[in-house]
Enzyme design. Structure first.
Site, short mmCIF file in Angstrom:
data_model
loop_
_atom_site.label_atom_id
_atom_site.label_comp_id
_atom_site.label_asym_id
_atom_site.label_seq_id
_atom_site.Cartn_x
_atom_site.Cartn_y
_atom_site.Cartn_z
N ASP A 484 0.81 -1.22 0.00
CA ASP A 484 0.00 0.00 0.00
C ASP A 484 0.84 1.26 0.00
O ASP A 484 0.35 2.34 -0.31
CB ASP A 484 -0.83 0.05 1.28
C1 GLC Z 1 -1.59 -4.08 5.37
C2 GLC Z 1 -2.81 -4.04 4.52
C3 GLC Z 1 -2.61 -4.84 3.26
C4 GLC Z 1 -1.35 -4.46 2.58
C5 GLC Z 1 -0.17 -4.49 3.51
C6 GLC Z 1 1.09 -3.98 2.90
O1 GLC Z 1 -1.43 -5.33 5.91
O2 GLC Z 1 -3.93 -4.50 5.20
O3 GLC Z 1 -3.70 -4.69 2.39
O4 GLC Z 1 -1.16 -5.32 1.51
O5 GLC Z 1 -0.46 -3.72 4.64
O6 GLC Z 1 1.05 -2.62 2.66
C1 GLC Z 2 -1.21 -0.78 5.24
C2 GLC Z 2 0.14 -0.39 5.67
C3 GLC Z 2 0.17 0.91 6.33
C4 GLC Z 2 -0.57 1.95 5.55
C5 GLC Z 2 -1.94 1.46 5.18
C6 GLC Z 2 -2.62 2.35 4.23
O1 GLC Z 2 -1.94 -1.14 6.33
O2 GLC Z 2 0.68 -1.37 6.52
O3 GLC Z 2 1.49 1.28 6.53
O4 GLC Z 2 -0.66 3.12 6.30
O5 GLC Z 2 -1.87 0.24 4.55
O6 GLC Z 2 -3.67 3.02 4.76
#
Ligand code: GLC
Ligand code: GLC
Length: 791
Positions: A484
């Site tokens: 993300d």
């Molecule tokens: C969090 C989010 C997931 C994403 C991951 C890496 O675990 O829930 O959707 O793929 O972060 O950013």
């Molecule tokens: C995932 C990531 C986090 C980020 C979020 C986006 O959960 O782990 O770092 O802030 O996605 O909202």
């Protein structure tokens, strides 16, 4: 090393012996649509269906002290006031124990010859928490004391509850009737639901107004009514409604008394809301109270809950010489998979329950952890998720569980999302053999009349990638891929905008993802196999997958590892040419799971590089070297300080990708070592780890962090399903196929036994690893079989 607790495998419990854990160590209650979070000091809250819109108890996040608010029982014994769970009074107890079990938590405290044992659980078939409070005089003299219950109501919408005080402080309404305290705020207008807190015997006093019970300037640790041994018998009008019962109790030495409290939630049809003007219809609440009127009834309900978990956890068992492995596989990993399935990423001690709905990609991945446990619910979930897709294959990134509608605030455009629908569906069909799901009609964006078959949804998911290729023939990344925080089209320099939702400048972007490329090849091969299995032509799928492999080999290989991405301008990310962020884990994981360039030795090299550059004492970091400054072209990833989260944290979710890649390459020692590093049952230093030692966390601080090894974001993480897939399929080698089970272990632990329920079959396998290697196929056939396998 300091220990705060230990496993009790026979009971499937974790036993906490010191209440002052380094972070609240929580458990989850609930199996249907009423759910609770409960910490080892009975802190936390509950909700029905939706953690944001149907919040029942108020909770203070980030509070000082930590974890304030919950279901508190106070005991006033002479001048001493204490709680069985230690908090909030924190009176030193003579004995304390908290047992987190499968769907229940038991907190026991003892002080001055009085023991209070409180069992909390959410019974199957009821929307409530049951609290069984058992008080025992363990001393030699007669004891007279007072017991108070206490909880604080949330005004339903957990978000506005924390913000809209000009309204909230005037809306609170309660009713008191018999032994039950009712919370009916906003029921007079549009709500069809209320909550209640009742007990199976008459009380000696009560309070429903917080200020009367606690006192305006007191804390939860010093409620003025408890200190005085009184009750205000207050009726809340606005301000902050609470619920507290008081009991004046006398116990002879050795004697016990048990009280059963029910904290419930009721929905009434519009025409049945009231029995008379302003008086709520309590029939359902009374029925629920009657269901838990006696200890025998509560016992039976608790028995049903235990049987539910016994049955589930009886489906897959390993017996090996490694107790940490057995307890992870047989108990805690599967339990965490269930909880993650129920909650997605909504409510934990790191997720507020307000912010996030169900993620499209997250929920699909979660399926991999539960298809063997609750296949019917997996089926429904797949159809729900698919219904949030758009006709072009794109989808909402999140949807709201209450409405099952896509969440417009978060938008879409994450180009990995569609592929996860193939991942989830394939996992489901391999487990169940239910090819019929492919024929189910599923709408787009939940719009009636737009239905096509689920199989069509999978086809357009697959095509979404080939229709969005970049200059190197690799998948365009869109807003982001699985990571993300790798925001290559965002260029944000405004701290007030979210990386997730700010403008996404995909027009003219050359940003491509090797993670999606690997995912596409791996899922594309599965998809082709599925199509062929149902007699459809998969030639096109196989062709574009082969093209993608070529593109990866040509433009995605950096010499010693797979590149991570190309940025907006077409520059490399995750290359030896980069100053920071030279090596990334996601592409090593996915391209080796997809076996891209395996014959040319690329997979082995990539895995060697993962070991060499990414591995540290506590697991594999996401990238290295960490970014040391904010890079506008990369976005959120570089916003995190070094060693945390997506910036070189050990993001446990993606470690299993490398573990599976290692196993597919036959590198058992590496796979097994990576697995043990992130698996909490193998972790020794509880204080350093900080979060619960019985569940995986999303992130452990990486080697560049101030305190490497410190865990965060426990419970709700794709790590649960992925470690399950890694350990059950890649390591222990029990791989569901469309027509049977393939046994293909890659774990250096000698002989072990597996019990596996698979559709209508029960297998008892003894797997003797003699060093020969290879695999063994068990065609699916209903009935029980005992099989000895030598490999
Ligand atoms: C969090 C989010 C997931 C994403 C991951 C890496 O675990 O829930 O959707 O793929 O972060 O950013
Ligand atoms: C995932 C990531 C986090 C980020 C979020 C986006 O959960 O782990 O770092 O802030 O996605 O909202």
């Amino acid at each position: 090393m300091k220990e705060y607790g230990h496993f009790d495998d026979a009971q499937r419990e974790y036993v906490i012996t010191d209440p002052a854990t380094p972070w609240p160590w929580i458990n989850y209650l609930g199996t249907e649509d009423f759910f609770s979070l409960i910490s080892n000091t009975a802190g936390g809250y509950c909700f029905c269906k939706d953690a944001k819109f149907r919040r029942i108890l108020r909770y203070r996040y980030n509070g000082v002290p930590m974890d304030d608010g919950g279901r508190y029982y106070y005991i006033k014994d002479g001048d001493t006031v204490w709680n069985p769970g230690w908090k909030p009074c924190k009176t030193q107890l003579d004995a304390y124990e908290c047992r987190h079990g499968m769907g229940y938590t038991r907190v026991t405290g003892e002080k001055d010859g009085l023991r209070a044992d409180v069992l909390f659980f959410v019974p199957i078939g009821h929307r409530c928490e049951v609290h069984r409070v058992k008080l025992t005089n363990t001393g030699k003299t007669r004891k007279s004391f007072q017991l108070y219950s206490f909880l604080e109501w949330c005004l339903w919408n957990a978000s506005t509850d924390m913000e809209n005080f000009q309204r909230n402080l005037s809306t609170g309404e309660v009713e008191i009737d018999g032994n039950v305290l009712y919370h009916k705020t906003e029921y007079r207008e549009r709500r069809d639901h209320y909550a209640f807190f009742g007990v199976n015997r008459p009380f000696d006093g009560f309070d429903t107004d917080r200020e009367t019970f606690i006192g305006l300037y007191n804390g939860f640790d010093a409620p003025q009514q408890v200190l005085a041994g009184t009750s205000g018998n207050s009726v809340a009008h606005g301000w902050s409604p609470v619920a507290s019962h008081r009991f004046d109790i006398t116990l002879e030495p050795g004697a016990s008394e048990e009280l059963i409290f029910v904290l419930g939630y009721v929905e009434n049809a519009l025409e049945e809301k009231f029995v008379s003007k302003g008086v709520i219809n309590k029939a359902k609440a009374q029925k629920m109270m009657e269901a838990f009127a006696t200890p025998e009834q509560a016992d039976a309900a608790f028995g049903r809950l235990r049987a539910f978990w016994d049955d589930l956890l009886g489906r897959f068992n390993v017996q090996s010489d490694v107790p940490e492995l057995d307890r992870t596989v047989n108990i805690w990993n599967q339990y965490q998979c269930m909880i993650t399935f129920f909650f997605s990423r909504s409510a934990s001690y790191f997720e507020s329950g307000i912010g996030r709905g169900m993620g499209f990609r997250d929920s699909n991945q979660d399926l991999a952890g539960i298809v063997h446990l609750i296949p019917e619910r997996a089926r429904q979930r797949i159809l729900d998720i698919a219904a949030t897709q758009f006709p072009d294959g794109g989808c909402y990134h999140q949807y709201q569980p209450l409405t099952k509608r896509g969440n417009n605030d978060i938008g879409g455009g994450f180009n990995d999302d569609p592929l996860w629908l193939i991942f989830g569906t394939v996992a489901y069909i391999r487990e169940t053999g239910d090819f019929g799901i492919l024929e189910e009609p599923v709408p787009f964006d939940n719009k009636p009349g737009t239905e096509v078959s689920l199989l069509e949804h999978l086809k357009i998911s697959f095509a979404h990638v080939t229709e969005n290729l970049g200059p190197h023939g690799l998948p365009l990344i869109g807003r982001a891929d699985w990571n993300d925080c790798l925001n290559l089209n965002c260029f944000s320099d405004n701290p007030d905008e979210s990386f997730q939702t700010t403008e996404n400048k995909t027009e003219g972007s050359k940003a491509e993802s090797l993670m999606i490329a690997g995912l596409f090849v791996a899922e594309g091969k599965d998809f082709a196999e599925l199509l062929e299995r149902i007699g459809k032509d998969a030639a096109h799928v196989r062709k574009v997958v082969a093209d993608m492999e070529e593109a990866v080999k040509k433009y995605g290989w950096d010499g010693q590892w797979f590149l991570r991405a190309y940025d907006y301008y077409g520059n490399k990310i995750g290359s030896h040419d980069c100053e920071e962020g030279k090596v990334f884990i996601e592409s090593q994981g996915w391209c080796t799971m997809a076996r891209i360039g395996a014959d040319e030795g690329l997979c082995d090299k990539a895995l060697d590089s993962a070991v060499k550059y990414l591995e540290c004492e506590h697991g594999l970091v996401l990238n290295t070297p960490a970014y040391t400054t904010y890079i506008k072209d990369y976005g959120e990833i570089s916003s995190y300080p070094e060693g945390y989260k997506e910036n070189a944290g050990i993001f446990c979710h993606n470690n299993p990708w490398v573990i599976i890649g290692e196993a597919m390459a036959g590198r058992a020692d590496d796979a097994w070592r990576h697995y043990r590093k992130i698996t909490p049952a193998f972790t020794k230093d509880q204080a350093l780890r900080k979060v619960e030692p019985y569940v995986f966390c999303q992130m452990v601080a990486g080697k560049d962090a101030e305190k490497p090894g410190e865990g965060k974001n426990s419970w709700l993480t794709g790590t649960a399903a992925w470690t399950w897939k890694a350990v059950s399929e890649a390591l222990l080698g029990i791989k569901p196929q469309f027509d049977g089970l393939l046994v293909e272990p890659c774990i250096p632990i000698g002989t072990y036994r597996i019990h596996r329920r698979f559709r209508d079959a029960e297998y008892d396998l003894t797997i003797r690893q003699t060093g020969k290697g290879g695999s063994y196929f068990i065609p699916y056939k209903p009935g029980s079989q005992v099989i000895e396998i030598e490999l």
